[in-house]
Motif scaffolding. Sequence first.
Motif, PDB file in Angstrom:
ATOM      1  N   THR A   1       0.830  -1.083  -0.175  1.00 32.55           N
ATOM      2  CA  THR A   1       0.022  -0.078   0.148  1.00 32.55           C
ATOM      3  C   THR A   1       0.918   1.387   0.055  1.00 32.55           C
ATOM      4  N   GLN A   2       1.943   1.301   0.959  1.00 32.09           N
ATOM      5  CA  GLN A   2       2.693   2.369   0.782  1.00 32.09           C
ATOM      6  C   GLN A   2       3.490   2.668  -0.642  1.00 32.09           C
ATOM      7  N   VAL A   3       4.119   1.724  -1.052  1.00 29.96           N
ATOM      8  CA  VAL A   3       4.733   1.572  -2.301  1.00 29.96           C
ATOM      9  C   VAL A   3       3.816   1.947  -3.396  1.00 29.96           C
TER      10      VAL A   3
ATOM     11  N   ARG B   1      12.977   9.483  -4.185  1.00 31.15           N
ATOM     12  CA  ARG B   1      14.078   9.711  -3.578  1.00 31.15           C
ATOM     13  C   ARG B   1      14.694   8.399  -2.963  1.00 31.15           C
ATOM     14  N   ASP B   2      15.891   8.601  -2.360  1.00 32.22           N
ATOM     15  CA  ASP B   2      16.657   7.464  -1.558  1.00 32.22           C
ATOM     16  C   ASP B   2      15.878   7.253  -0.522  1.00 32.22           C
ATOM     17  N   GLU B   3      15.424   5.932  -0.390  1.00 39.24           N
ATOM     18  CA  GLU B   3      14.757   5.411   1.022  1.00 39.24           C
ATOM     19  C   GLU B   3      14.996   3.829   1.101  1.00 39.24           C
ATOM     20  N   ILE B   4      14.517   3.267   2.174  1.00 45.22           N
ATOM     21  CA  ILE B   4      14.581   1.924   2.323  1.00 45.22           C
ATOM     22  C   ILE B   4      13.466   1.212   2.000  1.00 45.22           C
TER      23      ILE B   4
ATOM     24  N   ALA C   1      18.285   6.843  -6.357  1.00 51.89           N
ATOM     25  CA  ALA C   1      17.908   7.279  -7.678  1.00 51.89           C
ATOM     26  C   ALA C   1      18.950   8.276  -8.087  1.00 51.89           C
ATOM     27  N   LEU C   2      19.663   7.713  -9.405  1.00 62.62           N
ATOM     28  CA  LEU C   2      20.688   8.575 -10.046  1.00 62.62           C
ATOM     29  C   LEU C   2      20.203   9.207 -11.294  1.00 62.62           C
TER      30      LEU C   2
ATOM     31  N   VAL D   1      18.899   2.121  -8.109  1.00 65.92           N
ATOM     32  CA  VAL D   1      19.779   1.133  -7.835  1.00 65.92           C
ATOM     33  C   VAL D   1      19.180   0.540  -6.483  1.00 65.92           C
ATOM     34  N   TYR D   2      19.544  -0.793  -6.323  1.00 60.21           N
ATOM     35  CA  TYR D   2      18.983  -1.366  -5.002  1.00 60.21           C
ATOM     36  C   TYR D   2      20.259  -1.901  -4.182  1.00 60.21           C
ATOM     37  N   GLN D   3      20.678  -1.427  -3.109  1.00 56.57           N
ATOM     38  CA  GLN D   3      21.728  -1.960  -2.391  1.00 56.57           C
ATOM     39  C   GLN D   3      21.459  -2.568  -0.897  1.00 56.57           C
ATOM     40  N   ALA D   4      22.018  -3.504  -0.637  1.00 53.98           N
ATOM     41  CA  ALA D   4      22.078  -4.104   0.604  1.00 53.98           C
ATOM     42  C   ALA D   4      23.188  -3.666   1.659  1.00 53.98           C
ATOM     43  N   ASP D   5      22.760  -3.344   2.827  1.00 51.49           N
ATOM     44  CA  ASP D   5      23.819  -2.843   3.688  1.00 51.49           C
ATOM     45  C   ASP D   5      24.931  -4.135   3.806  1.00 51.49           C
ATOM     46  N   PRO D   6      26.209  -3.772   3.905  1.00 55.89           N
ATOM     47  CA  PRO D   6      27.301  -4.759   4.182  1.00 55.89           C
ATOM     48  C   PRO D   6      27.100  -5.745   5.445  1.00 55.89           C
TER      49      PRO D   6
END
Length: 261
Positions: free
Chosen positions: A164-166, A211-214, A231-232, A244-249
Amino acid sequence: MREDNELGAFLKARRGRVRPEDVGLTTSGRRRVPGLRREELARLAGMSPRYLTRLEQGEDHNPSAQVLSALSSALRLDADEAAHLYALAAPRPRPAGEENASDAVQRLLNTWEHVPAYVRDRRFDVLAANKTAMALSGLYTPGQNLVRGIFRDPAVRALFPDWTQVAAQTAAALRAEGDVRDPRTTELIESMLTNDEFRGMWKTYDVQPVRDEIKRFVHPVVGPLTLRRQALTIAAAPDQTIIVYQADPGTPSEDALARLL
């Protein structure tokens, strides 16, 4: 109100979301309209009710910057919403954008082996993607439209535990970034208005660029993922955006991304 009067529709919708008490107005008795009455907004913005009526009914398409500033303040618009108001009042001609992502951008995406990345345009059409993005979801396959997929594809709905949020963010981003002068964008919006959930979210007139978010996913093969979206912009193609989607190390999501391929 004219059907093509986006400025008037936006003003009327936002007027309905401002409570009189929030702007220092006292009320008494039953009110027939939600939010501010037209004459109340006109008074707060320092203009005549007749002129505001002309704006809302599409009889005046060229309000001054001073008028727009006063309306933004009276309606308590944030920076994104105010920018949208200005764009509706004075749309700038946009050069024809590139219809495809460049080979150089595709090569860049391909170098990010364990990072899902794709390119989409202002209509939210996917133009290019790397293998990891397509493994994350078929939604990110070139040729797909993100708006249609999020609202109409049951598999995509299952992918997002916060669907719903997405979905609401997607509608708000399309309003912020989509070009209503583009026939294909207009066709997309009109076709999506047959979807009850999209129509309800679209009619809120929320405005929020991506925007950038989780973002959280539940992938059918590798399970839950919590990824940081970025977002670039592409300098050579301003109507295109790399997502781009990144996972925290060191997190389980990083391990899960590595297992996608």
